[in-house]
Design a protein around this motif. Sequence first.
Motif: not given
Length: 167
Positions: A16-37
């Motif tokens: 039950d978090c406010p619906p206007h506070r969503c953050r989305y994160y995109a990633r594939r095989s590139r391991a550099e994306r997960l630490p950024v997220a």
Amino acid sequence: MAGPRLSTLCERGSLDCPPHRCRYYARRSRAERLPVAEQLQHDYGIPVLVLSHTDTPGNTAADAVCNTAAFPSARLLCFRPDEYDTRGEARAIGKIAAENGWKSITVVSSSYHVARAQRLLEQCTTADVQVVNSHPHLSVGQWLRRFVIETGGLIDVSLRPECSDQR
């Protein structure tokens, strides 16, 4: 054309978090994306990390997180897209965003993939889409290959929009 795996970093999943506070994160095989997220999650107090779980060689970092987590989890949601490409993940993300009433999403994507990921997500959700770069370490040849693939992919998503019947 297969594209990078998308994953999600959200402040609202089934919680039950406010619906206007969503953050989305995109990633594939590139391991550099997960630490950024994960850093965004930490820095902004985002309670739920949502990852695309594919059990494919190119998605090992996110899959490892999903495979070792205890569910249900208040901090992690893993989803399996119908198709393991950027289009399939954009459709899944659009559905998750709609089901949860998210008003905005932030995508973490490798710098070479930003334009196409943003375009697809904007086609699959009415939420505001923001993209945050991650920076892969690629050789000149790998950058050239990504440029060709992403240019073709961007033309493709412009000529064949995704999710036009779902919005």
